[in-house]
Design an enzyme around this catalytic site. Structure first.
Site, PDB file in Angstrom:
ATOM      1  CG  ASP A   1      -0.293  -0.125   2.534  1.00 30.52           C
ATOM      2  OD1 ASP A   1       0.926   0.104   2.639  1.00 30.52           O
ATOM      3  OD2 ASP A   1      -0.978  -0.457   3.509  1.00 30.52           O
TER       4      ASP A   1
ATOM      5  CG  ASP B   1      -9.464  -0.359  11.579  1.00 31.01           C
ATOM      6  OD1 ASP B   1      -8.444  -1.100  11.530  1.00 31.01           O
ATOM      7  OD2 ASP B   1      -9.687   0.529  10.742  1.00 31.01           O
TER       8      ASP B   1
ATOM      9  CG  HIS C   1      -6.510  -1.425   8.684  1.00 34.07           C
ATOM     10  ND1 HIS C   1      -6.464  -0.638   9.820  1.00 34.07           N
ATOM     11  CD2 HIS C   1      -5.251  -1.436   8.182  1.00 34.07           C
ATOM     12  CE1 HIS C   1      -5.225  -0.198   9.996  1.00 34.07           C
ATOM     13  NE2 HIS C   1      -4.461  -0.670   9.027  1.00 34.07           N
TER      14      HIS C   1
END
Lengths: 240, 240, 240, 240
Positions: A72, A134, A136
């Site tokens: 990413d 969370d 992710h």
């Protein structure tokens, strides 16, 4: 899914580094994708040492078959290297003296052609990744992710857990989007290792085991990968 | 995902049979899992012929390395063989004269140990499957399926598209549940081929391409498989 | 080793083409290496047809994931393309309209870097090859070959069975050496299919089955490949 | 072939154990074949420790997916377990408390059906092996071996380097033959690691690198394996 609960961060790092080095030990090109952040520091310490120490008298060449990929990126306006690449430089590439020609950087500019480039090089053999509080993984954010995507753009939103840290980087102008490999691309990686450590992750780890496979909790999709190893330390596994 | 749109059922069957036979051609045990129903009739016709015709003078042995598995089953009270197994006997096993020792039947009795048996035999190499008008694959029903499951029990419900056909079988007492391989098990199969033919499937095929990956539309998860080929005929592809 | 004896050249070509097309059907780059000569004409006929006919309305793209490699070459002085490449152009590439960017030609100029290029593209997935009357495969000649080599130079010698045909090409000046992939490189190919047809090959086929694994009879080494299919027609199998 | 020269036996053992443990870490059955003798003692020490220490509170189950195979055997008349199996019991199985149902012993009685059993279990994933001073590996003796064999019988001969040690075992009556996996079977193992340590092996290691692939020097065939790692210590590499 294969799960290990190691007694501490040291043992977890040892186990993950052992697998990473084993995958890198092949008589052919090996493509590995690695994560930035705090969790892998212990893994990289061991791998960097092994890269330097292999084949006395031939240090520079023992793992020359290994190519590196990020998964990413947030571009920094006006700079060639983005947030992830810079973090990987500092955490791994510089210390391990990986030459630029073996680093294949996904950016907000090349994201539309990057998956083809990965596949033209034989695909990814190994990925080391972490899990966000969370749920992710990579840049696949709860509710925002589309599992069917390979590499895609995603908007920066204030509700993301890393948003505060992100603002403190004082990138100007503030980037409005970033890019990430999605679940479809990750399912093609031949071997996945996820490391999760520390008490702060205990709740999300519990949720991971209980969650259905859903885009609302992105890491849940990893339960479907045929060669996925999850390595926890005792603190992260405290609620299991 | 690799998609082919063939001009008719004949061409679709030819393509799928070619892949199935190629996967069966190995110098080691090969484990294939196959679907019952109308769609694969053309595929099986070709494969049965190839099984009979291989190695003149050695007909019985050329594909003796291939073992067969079903992927879902509804038991019939008082009988050894269930609905799926009987359909496979009629559609494939009897005609191809596959001996019982190379058929490994999943049933409502052995479902809890069957996945371990599959893995102890090296896992599944190939699966041929179809898609239901409601988006189900194997016995993974919309809303009812749990992608994270390997093999699991699922309740028979009147809303399933095959319920009418099921009642007409007049099984007494009416079974209340059946068993199926779930998405986690299917993701471990090395190669998947799905065939979908006929105008009646055009709407679900369109939905397949548009759908997010969700348990509400089970086939959507197949988009994540790293070696998945979808073969449509023109009728099924009419709305694309 | 998996052996098939098909009733004639037609059946042999059908079987080999089926496997080749199946291997080409993937949702990722596929690297195939193919042989020139008379034996594969029937295979290429079928594959060329399939390449043209796939995906009505999408003819040009259905197998765009496939890249092609030759495995030996004799350069022609003053010309860009050598003997093998020209034969492949005529027998396959031109008819199938394969664009140049998907053809990766081994030549007497690039042979020292070609293996690295193959590996950087993920290695070879499939190779179709034939067997010479003297037991050679690719350009691995009896007594001259070194199994441990990947790609290497080999001298043109008058005792080779193809020497007469070679002289009749009237290449000037007569090349003194050629290049070929050796056994070490061939053992890395994921799947091998060898086709041998015609009475003229009956003796060498018999010898193949009886021979020990030795550089004196190069094809013997293929018995060690873990995914090797040998397809004979009845004439070639006459002495078995 | 991937070669490492480690600074001492400790480092060599560390590297080989890391690869072995990595291969054992999968969410499916893993079949490993291991060698008896002095060289692997350091490897087994580390692996035994890892087997005991994995998953606190779940020690017994973390590597329950791993099955073990020997690759050669000399039966002892009147006893159930042969020379190799006893050595493996002492060196590994007893200390690691591997239950009998996960040990699949090749013997002079079952050798004709053993390869089929290995393949029915999905084949071997990993093999750890050593090299004899005469270039033998497993029980493949110079000049006596036939590379094309899977598992075969071989005569005990006084010229073998281990013959003296063998006589001193005082087995009565003296066995006249033993069984071993041959090169064809070893080429099917997905990953090979060979460890060679000590000055006494320096000459054979030099010969290994210089030798052509020939049944006169059995280890030479390993140069053809597509996933072979050779780990030497400095003493064994002294003549390179």
């Amino acid at each position: 899914m294969k799960v290990f609960i190691d007694k501490d961060y040291h043992a977890l790092s040892e186990r993950a580094a052992g697998i990473m080095l084993s995958e890198m030990t092949r008589d052919r090109r090996v493509n590995v994708s690695i994560t930035a952040g705090a969790s892998p520091v212990g893994v990289y310490e061991r791998v960097i040492k092994a890269l330097g120490g292999a084949n006395e008298g031939a240090k520079a060449t023992a793992f020359d078959n290994v190519h590196y990929y990020n998964f990413d990126e947030i571009d920094i306006p006006g700079e060639e290297r983005g947030v992830t690449r810079k973090a990987l430089d500092e955490g791994f590439f510089d210390k391990a003296r990986i030459p630029e020609e073996r680093i294949h950087t996904l950016t907000c500019k090349n994201w539309q052609s990057h998956q083809a480039a990965v596949e033209a090089a034989g695909g990814l053999d190994f990925m080391l990744l972490g899990m966000g509080g969370d749920g992710h993984f990579c840049g696949n954010m709860p509710g925002e992710t589309r599992f069917a995507e390979h590499i895609y753009k995603i908007q920066v939103k204030p509700e993301y857990p890393w948003y505060e840290a992100f603002l403190q980087m004082k990138i100007t102008p503030t980037p409005t989007f970033f890019v990430t490999m999605g679940a479809a691309a990750i399912m093609k990686v031949r071997r996945l290792v996820m490391i999760v450590n520390g008490e702060g992750k205990a709740a999300v780890v519990k949720r991971f085991f209980e969650s259905r496979v859903t885009e609302e909790f992105p890491s849940s999709v990893l339960k479907l990968h045929p060669n996925f190893t999850l390595i926890l330390d005792r603190d992260a596994a405290r609620l299991l």
